[in-house]
Structure formats: C-alpha cells, structure tokens
Design a protein around this motif. Structure first.
Motif, mmCIF file in Angstrom:
data_model
loop_
_atom_site.group_PDB
_atom_site.id
_atom_site.type_symbol
_atom_site.label_atom_id
_atom_site.label_comp_id
_atom_site.label_asym_id
_atom_site.label_seq_id
_atom_site.Cartn_x
_atom_site.Cartn_y
_atom_site.Cartn_z
ATOM 1 N N GLY A 360 0.820 -1.209 0.000
ATOM 2 C CA GLY A 360 0.000 0.000 0.000
ATOM 3 C C GLY A 360 0.849 1.252 0.000
ATOM 4 O O GLY A 360 2.067 1.211 -0.151
ATOM 5 N N GLU A 386 -5.595 1.250 2.886
ATOM 6 C CA GLU A 386 -6.049 2.353 2.028
ATOM 7 C C GLU A 386 -7.170 1.969 1.075
ATOM 8 O O GLU A 386 -8.005 2.791 0.717
ATOM 9 C CB GLU A 386 -4.878 2.882 1.188
ATOM 10 C CG GLU A 386 -3.775 3.505 2.009
ATOM 11 C CD GLU A 386 -2.435 2.815 1.857
ATOM 12 O OE1 GLU A 386 -1.482 3.301 2.453
ATOM 13 O OE2 GLU A 386 -2.350 1.799 1.157
ATOM 14 N N GLU A 387 -7.197 0.688 0.640
ATOM 15 C CA GLU A 387 -8.139 0.290 -0.390
ATOM 16 C C GLU A 387 -8.505 -1.172 -0.225
ATOM 17 O O GLU A 387 -7.966 -1.875 0.624
ATOM 18 C CB GLU A 387 -7.521 0.536 -1.775
ATOM 19 C CG GLU A 387 -6.208 -0.206 -1.991
ATOM 20 C CD GLU A 387 -5.448 0.268 -3.221
ATOM 21 O OE1 GLU A 387 -5.901 1.227 -3.855
ATOM 22 O OE2 GLU A 387 -4.395 -0.312 -3.532
ATOM 23 N N THR A 388 -9.431 -1.619 -1.054
ATOM 24 C CA THR A 388 -9.882 -3.009 -1.026
ATOM 25 C C THR A 388 -9.598 -3.662 -2.370
ATOM 26 O O THR A 388 -9.905 -3.105 -3.423
ATOM 27 C CB THR A 388 -11.373 -3.084 -0.713
ATOM 28 O OG1 THR A 388 -11.610 -2.542 0.592
ATOM 29 C CG2 THR A 388 -11.878 -4.519 -0.758
ATOM 30 N N LYS A 401 -10.052 -3.153 -7.679
ATOM 31 C CA LYS A 401 -9.641 -2.321 -6.556
ATOM 32 C C LYS A 401 -10.693 -1.249 -6.300
ATOM 33 O O LYS A 401 -11.110 -0.542 -7.221
ATOM 34 C CB LYS A 401 -8.284 -1.677 -6.818
ATOM 35 C CG LYS A 401 -7.149 -2.679 -6.999
ATOM 36 C CD LYS A 401 -5.823 -1.982 -7.249
ATOM 37 C CE LYS A 401 -4.707 -2.999 -7.480
ATOM 38 N NZ LYS A 401 -3.403 -2.331 -7.735
ATOM 39 N N SER A 403 -11.067 2.051 -4.283
ATOM 40 C CA SER A 403 -10.222 3.014 -3.588
ATOM 41 C C SER A 403 -10.861 4.387 -3.601
ATOM 42 O O SER A 403 -11.383 4.810 -4.658
ATOM 43 C CB SER A 403 -8.845 3.074 -4.251
ATOM 44 O OG SER A 403 -7.987 3.952 -3.582
ATOM 45 N N PRO A 404 -10.891 5.096 -2.506
ATOM 46 C CA PRO A 404 -10.396 4.617 -1.208
ATOM 47 C C PRO A 404 -11.456 3.811 -0.483
ATOM 48 O O PRO A 404 -12.615 4.219 -0.422
ATOM 49 C CB PRO A 404 -10.117 5.916 -0.467
ATOM 50 C CG PRO A 404 -11.103 6.882 -1.019
ATOM 51 C CD PRO A 404 -11.324 6.503 -2.457
ATOM 52 N N LEU A 405 -11.081 2.668 0.021
ATOM 53 C CA LEU A 405 -11.944 1.877 0.897
ATOM 54 C C LEU A 405 -11.029 1.122 1.867
ATOM 55 O O LEU A 405 -10.745 -0.056 1.690
ATOM 56 C CB LEU A 405 -12.805 0.899 0.101
ATOM 57 C CG LEU A 405 -13.817 0.088 0.938
ATOM 58 C CD1 LEU A 405 -14.764 0.984 1.714
ATOM 59 C CD2 LEU A 405 -14.588 -0.903 0.065
ATOM 60 N N PRO A 406 -10.542 1.828 2.881
ATOM 61 C CA PRO A 406 -9.606 1.194 3.813
ATOM 62 C C PRO A 406 -10.328 0.296 4.806
ATOM 63 O O PRO A 406 -11.530 0.420 5.028
ATOM 64 C CB PRO A 406 -8.963 2.395 4.513
ATOM 65 C CG PRO A 406 -10.040 3.425 4.518
ATOM 66 C CD PRO A 406 -10.793 3.243 3.220
ATOM 67 N N GLN A 426 -17.587 0.295 8.657
ATOM 68 C CA GLN A 426 -16.322 0.698 9.255
ATOM 69 C C GLN A 426 -16.435 0.758 10.783
ATOM 70 O O GLN A 426 -17.525 0.719 11.347
ATOM 71 C CB GLN A 426 -15.885 2.068 8.711
ATOM 72 C CG GLN A 426 -15.604 2.079 7.214
ATOM 73 C CD GLN A 426 -14.330 1.328 6.845
ATOM 74 O OE1 GLN A 426 -13.653 0.760 7.693
ATOM 75 N NE2 GLN A 426 -14.016 1.306 5.549
#
Length: 607
Positions: A360, A386-388, A401, A403-406, A426
């Motif tokens: 990341g 930071e992302e999935t 991906k 993003s952003p999806l932390p 979350q």
C-alpha cells in the motif's frame, strides 16, 4: 625422598677373618682371639631395611655406621655394582634420577672393621670383621605421570572424582582438590587411604578439577581433569486433549529442577524428570527448566543451568499477530494474512497454496482490517490500510480495486454475498453500511442503522449469505433489515443487551444471537425463537459458525466448546483454552494470535 626421621638399631652379624699361625720362640706373645660376633649400627636415612625407599627426585642419602671396633672402610653397591666408598663412619651422597633407571633397585652397604686384637694378622689386614646390609629403592621418574585421576557416578548418583598413585600411602601427607566451578573452597583430605571425593556441587555441564598429592617431605604433584556433559533438553508428550507430559533428560549427576511456564512456576525443586500438567489450547507456551545440584547447599553461580523449549497444542501456521481468517467452502480454502501478503491455505492439509503481496501507500495489507470470501464462488476480498482488493479466486490475478476503501482491525463488517455484493461497516462508532458491486467495485447504496457497537470482537454486525438480511446489534439494542435492491426495510428492533450476532451459513433466514443470559437462534423475518441455550451460570462469547461442519464455536468459562447449530444444548467437543477470539473452519480451530495455531477437532468428535 629426603631423610626420614626415625632410627633403627641394627645388630649385624659379621664373620671373623684371621690367619693360622703356630707361635714359638720368645718373639711371639699369645693373644686372646676376638669374639665371633660384633654388634654394630648402620643407618641409611634412618630407614628400616625392611621398608622400601621411594626416590622420585634427586635425593641425598646419609649413611652412619657405629661400632665398638674401629671402622676401616665400606663399599656402597647399587644392584651389585660399586657406587661409592666410605673411609669414615659417615657419608652423604646424592642419587640423581637421570643416573638411575625407573624401577626397583638394591642399595647395599658392605663394611669392614678392625678386630681390635693388635695382632700381626690385624696389622696386615688379614684379621677383622666384615658384613653388609641392604635396602630396596623404588625409583619413580615424574610421579605426576603415574598419578591417574578419573571420574564416575557413584551408586547414589553423585559425581565421584577418584585417583590412583604409585607412591605408597605411608609417605603421603594429604590430598587437595580444587574445583572453581562446583566448590566454593578447596577440599583437603588428610587421610592418605581415601582416594576419592564426592562432588555434590556437580550436576552437568563443564567442570575442571586439580587434584594434588602432598608427600610428607613437602613435595607435591598434581593432575588436572575436566569433563563436559550435556545440559538436559526438554521434551513433550501430548497425552490428548486434557494433559501434557513434560519430561527432560536426566543430568549426568543428581539434580533438582524447577519448571516455569510463562513466568509461572509449575514445579519447584523436584527431583523427578517428568511432570504432567493440564493442556491449554491457543498458546505458544515457553517452558523453562532450571537445573541445579540436588543438594541446595552446594548452589553457586556456575552450577546453575537452564533449558527451554516451546509447545503448542496443535500446529503453528507461522503467522504474525494478529491473524485474519476467511473460509471458502467451494474451494475448501482458508485465507489469511502474513504481513503484506494474502495467503491461501488448503483447509484440510493446511499447506500453503498461494500468496500475493498487497503493498500500500503507505499502510498496505499489514495494517488491513478484514478478509472476506464469497459463499457461492471463489471470490475473495482483502481490505488494506487504504483500499480493497477483490480477486476472483486463489490465483490472485487481475484484482478489482475499490479506492479509497480502507479497512483496519476496528472494521465491523466485511462480507461478500451470493448476489455478488460487498458489504462494509467501518469501525470507530460508524452506523453506516455501504454496499458495493463485487464484480465492478462500484458503490450501490449505503444506509444508516441506530445501534453502532463499541466492540471489535465478537461480530455484532452481520449479513445473510444471500444478502437479503442485515443485522446490527449492540449493547444497547438490535435492528434487523431486509434489503431489496437499493431499498432497506426495518424488520425488527429491540433494546436488549446484545453481545454477538451472526447469520447461519447456508441458512440465510436464521440468526444466531448472544443476548442477555442466553444464546438464541431466531427465524427471520419474524424474529421467532427457534432455540435457546441458558449460559447465565458461566457466560459465553460467540466465536463463529463453521460453514463446513455447521457447528457453533463459543467460549465459556475456561474452555472452547463446540455444538451443532441445530442442537445448541449438546456439547460435542470441549477443549481448555483462554482464547476467546478463535475461529473454526473445516473443523480446524484457529487462534487470533500466537502465530496462528491450528487444532483439528475431527478425531475427537463422536467419541
């Protein structure tokens, strides 16, 4: 040897020597013949002739001869050969080791005395007394080379240092033993017949000894001895679910032992080399064994030894803390994390199948929060810092991906459903559920719920495998929603105190709950009670439902327990543990920490 200080009075028998003559005329005087025998004293270093004289260095000898008659001369013979002469009644001479071979020799003093008659025969040397006296001399070159020191274990199990000397006991003054590692002071033995020493301060490891022999004339010599025996190693014997046998090698000599595990003393100063203790699953337990001499009064800094080893009930997957898990029943794969890598394990053999690094910027997967696996296909999702990333299968290629999806350890929900959607809630007190398209990564919808939980573990937010029902529970209440496309419909709510919630795998209309003093299974959408288990006496914490075996794993009191989802009241497996955060997939228990310890419960079922 030098002079010994005792005196022997020797009566020697000498033959009388004379010539025959026939006296006649006025020029001869008739004399009285001398006695047949003459008592004299011959002394050699004041040593009794029946004793052996030991020579182990250059030695001075002193011969003294006393007699009522005049001493004429003496010859000193060594092994029959002339060695020295005496012209008066006292002689000092030196025997040097380089001049004489090692072994037994005979020293003889052959002396001549006047008869004392005054006769012509005496004047001519034809009349007098003659005799001899002998001593045995044992010559030893370098006595330290003949001084043998060894060691053995005596019949009581202690180390015994023993020695053998060529010099006799009657000329030995004492022995001293120096052992700087096992004895605080040197040992002195004044009994020359005692030729061994029991070292109660030795148990194992390295030790050295200096054994010195002191002779009565002050001369001394020594031999050194060292030994190095193994420090005992620790071993383990798994005696089943409940007991663990810990044992260790017997040290070379008797010892006493203290066994410590995780800073807690299990056994203190025992003499046995084995102990059985209760098993406990979910820990890499470090066992430390302290080894000391059996007699505590001989303890010192140098004779304390230790051994240690690790044991875990089950096998370790070698994962870092803290482990995340997801199970794909279609492929029989357990997914987990190893630092920045997503790893796939065969759920039967626990052999690694594949791995992919998910780096990341800057957090990466090492700081990720959740892993999710789809119930109907091979899809797997990994949330990084930071992302999935969403992969179609364990080949880990061409990810989608978002993003952003932390995600992080506080992420409440990360779930893939059979309608190809990805649900995320979350942490940090969030009361929003966001739904994504698992095939494209596009956001579909998000909705609010009323009761966000403050707990990360256990699961309190859950979605059914088909994506039709969503539940958010907390210590303040519960809400159950029906999801139809992008629309949500609140089906049920109450304000009881909830401690966990999970939809039952492959049964999307059944909801498992930990609420109040019970474990419940409710039918959705009506929220009708199907089963209940009273856990008020000892409490309980939900772990998860294994999709492969349809068994519930929960923690209660000091144990992990397993029961079938369709029969909560019958415990089919129980194992002692302190781990409240375990998961179970394909009948494999998996710890949240301690390197990912796995334990297969299958052999213990139906027993």
């Amino acid at each position: 040897m030098n002079k010994s200080n005792f005196i022997l009075l020797l009566v020697a028998i000498f033959s009388f020597i004379s010539c025959e003559y026939d006296p006649s005329g006025n020029n001869f005087v008739e004399l009285t013949p001398p006695d047949d025998y003459l008592p004299i004293e011959i002394s050699l270093n004041d040593v009794n002739p029946i004793d052996t004289i030991y020579v182990y260095r250059d030695t001075q000898f002193s011969i003294k001869i006393n007699s009522p008659k005049d001493f004429r001369q003496a010859v000193i013979l060594l092994d029959g050969q002339e060695y020295n002469y005496m012209w008066n009644n006292h002689l000092n001479f030196m025997i040097r080791l380089e001049q004489i071979s090692e072994g037994v020799h005979k020293l003889t003093v052959n002396a001549i005395f006047a008869s004392g008659t005054g006769s012509l025969a005496e004047m001519m040397g034809l009349e007098g007394y003659m005799g001899e006296l002998s001593w045995n001399i044992r010559v030893i070159h370098n006595p330290q080379d003949h001084f043998e020191v060894g060691y053995r274990i005596n019949e009581d199990g202690f180390l015994e240092i023993y020695w053998k000397n060529t010099v006799p006991e009657n000329i030995i003054e004492k022995y001293t033993i120096h052992s700087g590692l096992t004895q605080n002071t040197d040992i002195t033995i004044n009994d020359a017949t005692q030729k061994s020493f029991i070292d109660y301060g030795y148990v194992c490891g390295y030790a050295f000894y200096e054994v010195r022999t002191y002779l009565k004339d002050g001369y001394s010599f020594l031999q050194r001895l060292s030994l190095d025996t193994p420090t005992p190693a620790i071993y383990f014997e798994d005696l089943g679910l409940d007991n663990l046998r810990i044992y260790w090698d017997k040290p070379f000599a008797n010892g006493r032992f203290t066994l410590i595990s995780d800073n807690a003393t299990i056994a203190s100063e025992i003499n046995d080399t084995t102990i059985t203790i209760p098993q406990i699953f979910g820990k890499n337990r470090q066992f430390s064994l302290e080894i000391r001499p059996q007699k505590a009064e001989y303890d010192n800094y140098h004779n304390k030894f230790s051994a240690w080893d690790w044991f875990c009930q089950g096998i370790s997957l070698g994962l870092p803390n803290w482990e995340l898990y997801a199970y794909n029943q279609i492929d029989n794969i357990i997914y987990t994390r190893k630092y920045n890598s997503l790893v796939a394990f065969d759920a039967t053999t626990l052999q690694e199948i594949n791995t992919v690094s998910i780096m990341g910027n800057t957090w990466g997967f090492a700081y990720g929060g959740k892993i999710a696996s789809a119930p109907h296909n091979s899809t797997v999702a990994a949330m990084t810092g930071e992302e999935t990333w969403i992969f179609s299968d364990s080949r880990f290629i061409n990810p989608i991906k978002i993003s952003p999806l932390p995600g992080n350890i506080h992420t409440r929900l990360s779930a893939l459903t059979s309608d190809d959607r990805f649900f995320v809630v979350q942490g940090g007190g969030s009361n929003i559920c966001t739904i994504f398209n698992a095939l494209t990564g596009e956001k579909i919808v998000e909705f609010l719920f009323r009761y966000p939980t403050i707990y990360d573990i256990p699961d309190l937010v859950t979605v059914s495998e088909d994506g039709q029902f969503f539940c958010a529970s907390s210590e303040k209440g519960i809400e159950v929603f029906e999801i139809n496309g992008t629309a949500t419909n609140l089906l049920y709510t109450d304000t009881r105190q909830y401690k966990g919630a999970s939809f039952v795998p492959s049964q999307p209309d059944k909801l498992l709950l930990r609420v109040g003093s019970d474990i419940e299974i409710r039918q959705i959408p009506g929220f009708n009670l199907i089963q209940t288990l009273d856990v008020s006496a000892n409490g309980a914490m939900l772990c998860n439902i294994d999709p492969a075996s349809m068994s519930l794993l929960y923690y209660q009191n000091d144990s992990l327990k397993v029961c079938k989802v369709n029969n909560l009241t019958e415990t089919i497996f129980k194992i002692r543990s302190d781990e409240t955060t375990c998961k179970m997939f394909n009948n494999k228990l998996l710890t949240y920490g301690n390197g990912g310890i796995s334990f297969n419960i299958s052999p213990y079922l139906n027993h």
